[in-house]
Motif scaffolding. Structure first.
Motif, PDB file in Angstrom:
ATOM      1  N   LEU A  14       0.787  -1.236   0.000  1.00 49.14           N
ATOM      2  CA  LEU A  14       0.000   0.000   0.000  1.00 49.14           C
ATOM      3  C   LEU A  14       0.813   1.277   0.000  1.00 49.14           C
ATOM      4  O   LEU A  14       0.392   2.297  -0.525  1.00 49.14           O
ATOM      5  CB  LEU A  14      -0.866   0.056   1.256  1.00 49.14           C
ATOM      6  CG  LEU A  14      -2.088  -0.829   1.261  1.00 49.14           C
ATOM      7  CD1 LEU A  14      -2.708  -0.770   2.647  1.00 49.14           C
ATOM      8  CD2 LEU A  14      -3.078  -0.341   0.215  1.00 49.14           C
ATOM      9  N   ASP A  71       0.710   5.320   5.464  1.00 46.39           N
ATOM     10  CA  ASP A  71      -0.393   6.242   5.770  1.00 46.39           C
ATOM     11  C   ASP A  71       0.147   7.672   5.873  1.00 46.39           C
ATOM     12  O   ASP A  71      -0.514   8.618   5.450  1.00 46.39           O
ATOM     13  CB  ASP A  71      -1.063   5.846   7.085  1.00 46.39           C
ATOM     14  CG  ASP A  71      -1.795   4.525   6.978  1.00 46.39           C
ATOM     15  OD1 ASP A  71      -2.523   4.345   5.986  1.00 46.39           O
ATOM     16  OD2 ASP A  71      -1.632   3.673   7.867  1.00 46.39           O
ATOM     17  N   ALA A  91       0.453   5.780   0.676  1.00 47.30           N
ATOM     18  CA  ALA A  91      -0.719   4.955   0.353  1.00 47.30           C
ATOM     19  C   ALA A  91      -1.833   5.799  -0.245  1.00 47.30           C
ATOM     20  O   ALA A  91      -1.900   7.010  -0.003  1.00 47.30           O
ATOM     21  CB  ALA A  91      -1.224   4.267   1.621  1.00 47.30           C
ATOM     22  N   PRO A  92      -2.735   5.189  -1.005  1.00 44.23           N
ATOM     23  CA  PRO A  92      -3.939   5.897  -1.419  1.00 44.23           C
ATOM     24  C   PRO A  92      -4.648   6.442  -0.174  1.00 44.23           C
ATOM     25  O   PRO A  92      -4.792   5.731   0.828  1.00 44.23           O
ATOM     26  CB  PRO A  92      -4.789   4.803  -2.085  1.00 44.23           C
ATOM     27  CG  PRO A  92      -3.815   3.751  -2.504  1.00 44.23           C
ATOM     28  CD  PRO A  92      -2.722   3.793  -1.478  1.00 44.23           C
ATOM     29  N   GLY A 100      -3.400   8.613   1.754  1.00 46.29           N
ATOM     30  CA  GLY A 100      -2.412   8.945   2.776  1.00 46.29           C
ATOM     31  C   GLY A 100      -2.014  10.405   2.762  1.00 46.29           C
ATOM     32  O   GLY A 100      -2.508  11.208   1.966  1.00 46.29           O
TER      33      GLY A 100
END
Lengths: 371, 371, 371, 371
Positions: free
Chosen positions: D256, D259, D279-280, D282
């Motif tokens: 991922l 964060d 991460a997406p 984040g």
């Protein structure tokens, strides 16, 4: 400027005020002296006068002075005061709105950003009347602004009537809606359509509320709150029980209740009713209940099972005051700000103003020193 | 797998449970059947059994089934169920923790993101006992998980004892602290050091609380909450009035009260005490009071004048459950999760478990089907 | 309903589309088939057609189908589909707006609440054209809606022209402003007054923006964005350098720059300009730059020293779509939603529509299947 | 107290400092004079000395004085200064940490709460060296603290070595993580394990991070960041391309990314790499790039398509400084705060300190006036 000015002295619960003269003080560095132009009778002034809050028990020296909502013009600038809180130049003669409390900016509460809840923010209002600088309430010819207050110059095109309610009622609901994060396409219920309620209707609509419902029982107030943007009103003469009002709000909100409910009445009894009107996941903004020692009864499972947040909101931050003044300036042609004050009295007629507003059909009285 | 399984049938307030056999259902697409391995007696189960909450009045069919906190293993996977809520592959035999309620994900409340407050999230628990799929409470050999529950596979190294409290007590306080945004260097007061309280102490410290104070009157609980990280405890046998406890919390917090106070007891009487312990600008997290129809009395000016926020928090979001399980996995060697369950009983001894936990000195009983 | 329908097949960068017939699929449980009534040519469709984004390199099978913004009516309801995402009953024949992507709701990203950034939310659009269910783009007679899309019934009084832009452009800026928390009395700059920009002007004003400034170089767009509420426009023909535009925005914002700046153009070159227009402590909302592989150059100290936040915002949550549709319904008499679509073409004239919109003076073309 | 004190005068880019004596000023009301006990060479001092930032071009008068991170003791209290920012009494001789910038608290930026981004917060550092009050940098015997700085008394048990890094490096990362809202069970990547990085590892763990990954290429730093709590390190000697490092971070985070990613290096080149590691959904916290005029290149679609937020964070609020000092006090026995300073030099050896730290293997040098 005169050497002395009058204060409408508060002598105790339901006692008449009397006017006495005091010397106009010289401001210390950072402070200001303001000549009051208009001072409103706010709901909390009525609470104090009626004895709903026992000021003496809270350390307030009697006789004393009341009043905090209003506007005036600068007559003496203390050393180092050159600009207002927005950085605009200040001169003697400028009209201003100002915060009526002053957070210390240094205690743990202020440090965390809760300057509106600073424990000492109102200590100066407790001092005995005959102690310098005397002018600590707005029901007087002058007002002494200690250092550290929020303070904004008023645009010339706004009349005293239009801005007199900015530094308490309007800013208070602007702050409450900001804390609640009321947003776009949300539904809002206002418990009470007095001074706070009418301003709240306007501010909620300006923030994108899709539906504003105001509850009150006085026809003039229901008219005015509609003029300020309320989409629906619930007339307490027609919906005369708590159950009926809750039912009506649910009807108007697809059975859900409001995303945001605001308590703007100041009676503990409306607390549980307001919670019942709030949607699952909604927010209840408690502003009106400022009288210490009056109990509300409610079922705490009602906020757990619906996951409701309750926000106690007192006073405000300076940016709220700035935003409120800007809101008036932008909407003065569109909204009837001048109608919030229903009656104007010379300061010398303060006793008549209190009596008539206490009867309940006056939205807001304004006192005009020298008027 | 057996064709039938036992349910400990709840027959009404303070009635004994009795075990009856029901056919094990086949899951519809998206659903699961779980064989319970351990089911805890949560405080709300006690509330229901004692009649603190009148389940029948709320539409719960009697006889029925209780229980929601616990863990089990998958025995039947419905069509289309291939992964858990974190996307990890699921197979029959896998041990899981699961949310015991299922938000519809479609109503206005869910849409706004308040899936934990979805009005229909618990409707399935209301159905009559003899209606398919029967196994709707965890005090039974099996549990039927309707589609749309949060569901996470349990790492093998964690024992049943350690994870049995994850899907209710631990996740509930993880969710509460998350909603409150409890942060770094904040002070936290826990009203109650039962199952919720001990987990809350650990979670608050993990989020960076500088001081956690737990209040309880049972020595074993005070010991355990210290083992979970509480820095200070207030023993109600020593501080035996509300005033004394408020005073003690203020002493420990430089006179301010707590940044975050959590109600984890479930008695309306502690509400006003908890507000009084909360700092200006602080947050009061109301979790414990889930019993409908019991009134709390408090002075609403106490939250206005201190600008306190109250957060009613029910249930949780799936990420809270995921975070809670991860927290256990990361801290299982450091924190005595296995001590939260003080006593284990075979499911058949459920009546003894309820009676003894009702006496109050057991933190948490666990029922073991077939045990 | 016909057994087959046409798809405007996308054959590659700057190639003409051609219409081919495919069988209309039967929906699986949870899915829907929609007959398109109007499909807009969105800026990202143009990006794909021009090759600004190399779709093939990103795994998109060619030939394929494009289009995602638009509205249609339900012609086949899959099993279990009885209500829309707001819980309103759905029937064949109902007009709907729908999300054109479907988050899995199960992965770590969705679990954290970022359903708009779910990595697999658009995988279905990548499939080869001749694979069932064929209708995966809105430039076609039909659209197949896989389960798990957001979906809302359209009120009858709203015309197709008025709602065709809701499910992409309008909802996108509603989402962006929501993520930015744009609020009361804030200033907003819009880089670009195309479809996104005009909607953004309206939404920002509805959220209480005190000043909305739109930047564009096409007179029709500047006119339209004023009609949607922009208070000021910056004409790029007059302010023809980045420095001049930054200077002009500062003039209009007391030297500060905007509280919220939105990138709605889709050129990397405007990024640094937009940051320079943003006030200290402000937010830059990056929406337009969706073409992979084009570099922007900027000085990162410019966001550090002014403490600016940049929010990359893609797609939206279902509540944003619901809010956007409600916004149109509430303001359809006040705002010229029908003027956003400047030209309408029969689906068969898609090549002409693309060519003319590519020339840049058309705000938004709409394709009408069977039209 | 002596009548004069030495300042290590900064004569320009890569020029040697020389010590000159200046009269010790008397503080105006609200101000303080501090005798420096320890002043660290921060990365930004190196940037200035190297010319990465052209101070002269930004209005900084040369010759001038540098230095801002450190601690000292009060030698003269101005009128009205009786307590520190937390309200604790102050006396001459007290050791303190202090903010090295002073927001005006009055401008629009401060009013909105962004006191850390106040445009005039550092103007005093620009003045010519021979202008009163001279002591405006910490590389000197004294430091003159203008009114309105945050200021906290240091507990006696903390050594100078332990607190010298509090008022810049530690508080900066405490502020960054607070703005990012880094929470419980989140993953964090630190780009750089210098002074900022080692503190960030400790603070992120204290906020409940489940995984902290630090990237650096110097073995001593990687050792130290592990001692401060980093769970994983990525050694740039082993992972010597951007792609390899991104790949490694993804491996460690289930594919991922993080964060929260923090830029703590100060090279524009790491910006795009950091975004790729996030991460997406984040957040990317940009702190290190304070040198004006150096360009980063990146693909803005990378933040749109993954919906990443970038937070530029400069300086801090006073509560961050308070929290940081409290964090040191609570963890001084657990974390090797004294190891952050690798070398101590007498103030007179400042040129040697700069040269050796510039070579890159010294984490942080400390200068000791009179030492």
């Amino acid at each position: 400027m005169a050497d002395t000015g009058a204060i409408a002295v508060f002598n105790g619960v339901r006692q008449p005020f009397d006017l006495r003269d005091f010397p106009v003080p010289d401001p210390t560095p950072g402070a200001l002296v303001i000549r009051m132009r208009m001072a409103n009778v706010c709901g909390s002034d009525l609470h104090y006068w009626r004895g709903d809050t026992d000021l003496a028990a809270r350390g307030f020296a009697l006789p004393g002075t009341l009043g905090h909502e209003g506007t005036g013009e600068i007559v003496k600038l203390g050393a180092c005061v050159t600009v207002d809180t927005a950085g605009q130049p200040l001169r003697e003669g400028d009209r201003v709105v100002f915060s009526y409390f002053h957070p210390c900016m240094r205690c743990p509460t202020c440090l965390k950003g809760h300057t509106n809840a600073c424990p000492v923010r109102q200590l100066d209002r407790m001092m005995p009347l005959d102690e310098w600088p005397y002018f600590r309430g707005t029901f007087a010819d002058y007002f002494y602004l200690f250092p550290n207050h929020g303070l904004f110059r008023v645009p010339d095109q706004l009349s005293d009537e239009v801005v007199a309610g900015v530094n308490c009622a309007l800013t208070q609901v602007v702050a409450g809606l900001d804390r609640a994060g009321q947003g776009f396409n949300e539904t809002v219920v206002l418990q009470g359509a007095g001074g706070l309620g009418v301003y709240a209707a306007a501010a909620a609509k300006a923030r994108g509320a899709s539906l504003v419902i105001a509850i009150d029982g006085i026809p003039e107030r229901l008219d005015l709150v509609r003029a300020f943007g309320a989409d629906e009103t619930v007339d307490m003469r027609e919906f005369d029980t708590s159950e009926a009002r809750v039912e009506r709000v649910k009807e108007l909100t697809d059975g859900l209740g409001a995303d945001v409910t605001m308590e703007l009445v100041g009676h503990p009894a409306v607390f549980a009713e307001g919670i019942a009107m709030t949607a699952p996941g909604g927010r209840y903004v408690e502003i009106g209940n400022v009288s210490v020692g009056r109990e509300a009864s409610f079922d705490p499972s009602s906020i757990v099972l619906k996951s409701i947040y309750i926000l106690g909101v007192v006073h405000y931050r300076w940016r709220d005051l700035k935003n409120a003044l800007a809101f008036v300036a932008q909407n003065v042609d569109r909204l009837p700000f001048d109608r919030v004050l229903s009656h104007t009295f010379p300061l010398g007629d303060i006793n008549e103003a209190f009596e008539r507003q206490n009867e309940g059909r006056i939205t807001r009285s304004a006192l005009v020193p020298g008027g």
